[in-house]
Design a protein around this motif. Sequence first.
Motif, PDB file in Angstrom:
ATOM      1  N   GLN A   2       0.835  -1.193   0.000  1.00 20.78           N
ATOM      2  CA  GLN A   2       0.000   0.000   0.000  1.00 20.78           C
ATOM      3  C   GLN A   2       0.875   1.251   0.000  1.00 20.78           C
ATOM      4  N   GLY A   3       0.260   2.393  -0.274  1.00 19.20           N
ATOM      5  CA  GLY A   3       1.008   3.648  -0.258  1.00 19.20           C
ATOM      6  C   GLY A   3       1.544   3.993   1.113  1.00 19.20           C
ATOM      7  N   LYS A   4       0.868   3.529   2.151  1.00 19.46           N
ATOM      8  CA  LYS A   4       1.348   3.670   3.528  1.00 19.46           C
ATOM      9  C   LYS A   4       1.382   2.268   4.125  1.00 19.46           C
ATOM     10  N   PRO A   5       2.486   1.578   3.972  1.00 21.97           N
ATOM     11  CA  PRO A   5       2.532   0.172   4.362  1.00 21.97           C
ATOM     12  C   PRO A   5       2.696  -0.079   5.849  1.00 21.97           C
ATOM     13  N   PHE A   6       2.977   0.969   6.614  1.00 28.15           N
ATOM     14  CA  PHE A   6       3.443   0.782   7.987  1.00 28.15           C
ATOM     15  C   PHE A   6       2.330   0.506   8.991  1.00 28.15           C
ATOM     16  N   ASP A   7       1.071   0.790   8.641  1.00 23.90           N
ATOM     17  CA  ASP A   7      -0.021   0.511   9.571  1.00 23.90           C
ATOM     18  C   ASP A   7      -0.075  -0.972   9.918  1.00 23.90           C
ATOM     19  N   HIS A   8       0.234  -1.801   8.938  1.00 25.80           N
ATOM     20  CA  HIS A   8       0.136  -3.243   9.142  1.00 25.80           C
ATOM     21  C   HIS A   8       1.497  -3.942   9.139  1.00 25.80           C
ATOM     22  N   ALA A   9       2.542  -3.219   8.787  1.00 26.67           N
ATOM     23  CA  ALA A   9       3.902  -3.784   8.762  1.00 26.67           C
ATOM     24  C   ALA A   9       4.859  -2.713   9.273  1.00 26.67           C
ATOM     25  N   TYR A  10       5.037  -2.648  10.587  1.00 31.54           N
ATOM     26  CA  TYR A  10       5.752  -1.539  11.208  1.00 31.54           C
ATOM     27  C   TYR A  10       7.195  -1.424  10.731  1.00 31.54           C
ATOM     28  N   ASP A  11       7.860  -2.568  10.521  1.00 28.83           N
ATOM     29  CA  ASP A  11       9.260  -2.533  10.111  1.00 28.83           C
ATOM     30  C   ASP A  11       9.407  -2.814   8.614  1.00 28.83           C
ATOM     31  N   PHE A  12       8.493  -2.274   7.829  1.00 28.80           N
ATOM     32  CA  PHE A  12       8.470  -2.557   6.396  1.00 28.80           C
ATOM     33  C   PHE A  12       9.772  -2.140   5.720  1.00 28.80           C
ATOM     34  N   LYS A  13      10.291  -0.961   6.060  1.00 27.20           N
ATOM     35  CA  LYS A  13      11.540  -0.508   5.430  1.00 27.20           C
ATOM     36  C   LYS A  13      12.699  -1.419   5.802  1.00 27.20           C
ATOM     37  N   LYS A  14      12.769  -1.835   7.051  1.00 22.84           N
ATOM     38  CA  LYS A  14      13.816  -2.763   7.477  1.00 22.84           C
ATOM     39  C   LYS A  14      13.702  -4.077   6.708  1.00 22.84           C
ATOM     40  N   THR A  15      12.489  -4.518   6.503  1.00 22.40           N
ATOM     41  CA  THR A  15      12.266  -5.749   5.746  1.00 22.40           C
ATOM     42  C   THR A  15      12.773  -5.607   4.319  1.00 22.40           C
ATOM     43  N   LEU A  16      12.491  -4.474   3.676  1.00 21.54           N
ATOM     44  CA  LEU A  16      12.954  -4.251   2.311  1.00 21.54           C
ATOM     45  C   LEU A  16      14.473  -4.223   2.227  1.00 21.54           C
ATOM     46  N   HIS A  17      15.125  -3.609   3.207  1.00 22.09           N
ATOM     47  CA  HIS A  17      16.588  -3.596   3.227  1.00 22.09           C
ATOM     48  C   HIS A  17      17.123  -5.021   3.347  1.00 22.09           C
ATOM     49  N   GLY A  18      16.451  -5.833   4.150  1.00 18.50           N
ATOM     50  CA  GLY A  18      16.866  -7.221   4.281  1.00 18.50           C
ATOM     51  C   GLY A  18      16.699  -7.995   2.988  1.00 18.50           C
ATOM     52  N   PHE A  19      15.579  -7.743   2.297  1.00 22.16           N
ATOM     53  CA  PHE A  19      15.346  -8.394   1.011  1.00 22.16           C
ATOM     54  C   PHE A  19      16.416  -8.013  -0.002  1.00 22.16           C
ATOM     55  N   SER A  20      16.779  -6.735  -0.003  1.00 15.14           N
ATOM     56  CA  SER A  20      17.763  -6.256  -0.963  1.00 15.14           C
ATOM     57  C   SER A  20      19.122  -6.886  -0.713  1.00 15.14           C
ATOM     58  N   ALA A  21      19.469  -7.062   0.564  1.00 13.27           N
ATOM     59  CA  ALA A  21      20.763  -7.640   0.909  1.00 13.27           C
ATOM     60  C   ALA A  21      20.821  -9.130   0.603  1.00 13.27           C
ATOM     61  N   ASP A  22      19.680  -9.808   0.759  1.00 15.29           N
ATOM     62  CA  ASP A  22      19.667 -11.262   0.563  1.00 15.29           C
ATOM     63  C   ASP A  22      18.300 -11.696   0.043  1.00 15.29           C
ATOM     64  N   PRO A  23      18.063 -11.567  -1.264  1.00 16.03           N
ATOM     65  CA  PRO A  23      16.755 -11.932  -1.819  1.00 16.03           C
ATOM     66  C   PRO A  23      16.363 -13.381  -1.537  1.00 16.03           C
ATOM     67  N   ASP A  24      17.344 -14.263  -1.430  1.00 11.64           N
ATOM     68  CA  ASP A  24      17.042 -15.675  -1.189  1.00 11.64           C
ATOM     69  C   ASP A  24      16.420 -15.900   0.186  1.00 11.64           C
ATOM     70  N   ALA A  25      16.550 -14.899   1.063  1.00 11.30           N
ATOM     71  CA  ALA A  25      16.001 -15.040   2.409  1.00 11.30           C
ATOM     72  C   ALA A  25      14.527 -14.648   2.483  1.00 11.30           C
ATOM     73  N   ILE A  26      13.972 -14.164   1.388  1.00 10.99           N
ATOM     74  CA  ILE A  26      12.582 -13.705   1.413  1.00 10.99           C
ATOM     75  C   ILE A  26      11.664 -14.851   1.805  1.00 10.99           C
ATOM     76  N   SER A  27      11.793 -15.962   1.109  1.00  8.88           N
ATOM     77  CA  SER A  27      10.920 -17.101   1.392  1.00  8.88           C
ATOM     78  C   SER A  27      11.422 -18.322   0.649  1.00  8.88           C
ATOM     79  N   GLN A  28      11.334 -19.475   1.297  1.00 12.50           N
ATOM     80  CA  GLN A  28      11.689 -20.718   0.633  1.00 12.50           C
ATOM     81  C   GLN A  28      10.532 -21.268  -0.193  1.00 12.50           C
ATOM     82  N   THR A  29       9.342 -20.761   0.062  1.00  6.09           N
ATOM     83  CA  THR A  29       8.155 -21.254  -0.642  1.00  6.09           C
ATOM     84  C   THR A  29       7.768 -20.395  -1.835  1.00  6.09           C
ATOM     85  N   GLY A  30       8.399 -19.218  -1.972  1.00  2.23           N
ATOM     86  CA  GLY A  30       8.062 -18.318  -3.074  1.00  2.23           C
ATOM     87  C   GLY A  30       6.986 -17.317  -2.751  1.00  2.23           C
TER      88      GLY A  30
END
Length: 225
Positions: free
Chosen positions: A72-100
């Motif tokens: 969403q345009g304001k993702p933080f209401d339901h995902a407080y650490d959304f930016k931290k999550t995106l930084h983690g994804f960028s550093a290690d995309p394989d860590a996003i999910s093993q199920t896809g």
Amino acid sequence: MTELVVAHYTENLNWLRNLPVSLQKTVYTKGPEVLAELTHILLPNIGREAHTYLHHIVNRYDSLAEWTVFCQGKPFDHAYDFKKTLHGFSADPDAISQTGFRWLGHLIDTDDNQGNRLFRPWSKNEDGRGLDLKGFHRAVFDTDGPALYTFMLGAQFAVHRNILRQRPLSFYTHALHVSTSFPDAAHCFERSWDRILGVVGIDPGWLAGRQTVQLKPMKHQPASE
């Protein structure tokens, strides 16, 4: 490559400035004002975020990023650490999910197939109407769905292109039509994205019968879905 797809209306998007440069950002806006400072794609104000997500999938089916994060345009209401999550994804995309597929958020909840548990008493549902998830499931899949839908509030998730391409383009084209033709479709899609994509979003064994799970302490109860 990971692509962030933002379903924007009138939200402040300054938070996009401090994201990893490796993250491709695609903003779709349905707002009344032009986003002069951002490259964006203008869409008609119909179907809420479900229409935006499906528009992206349909139009990018043959050129999807390896991973797509829908938010969403304001993702933080339901995902407080959304930016931290995106930084983690960028550093290690394989860590996003093993199920896809991975829901993004902090509150798991459950609605029944008529919306009596969550949608009918929702504060923004002023007329107290139900949510015909049974009819929605039949409109999308031509079959009756489950009695209960357990999902993560906010309609935000990451998905691998291999998962998206398990469904044919014609399926998403049909779902795109449903997003603007079925009553309260966006709320139905919010409860159903894992089923739409053909994955098990939340392990029933892990849930162990629970209908509501707060993954992190709640800063406040969500005012909107």
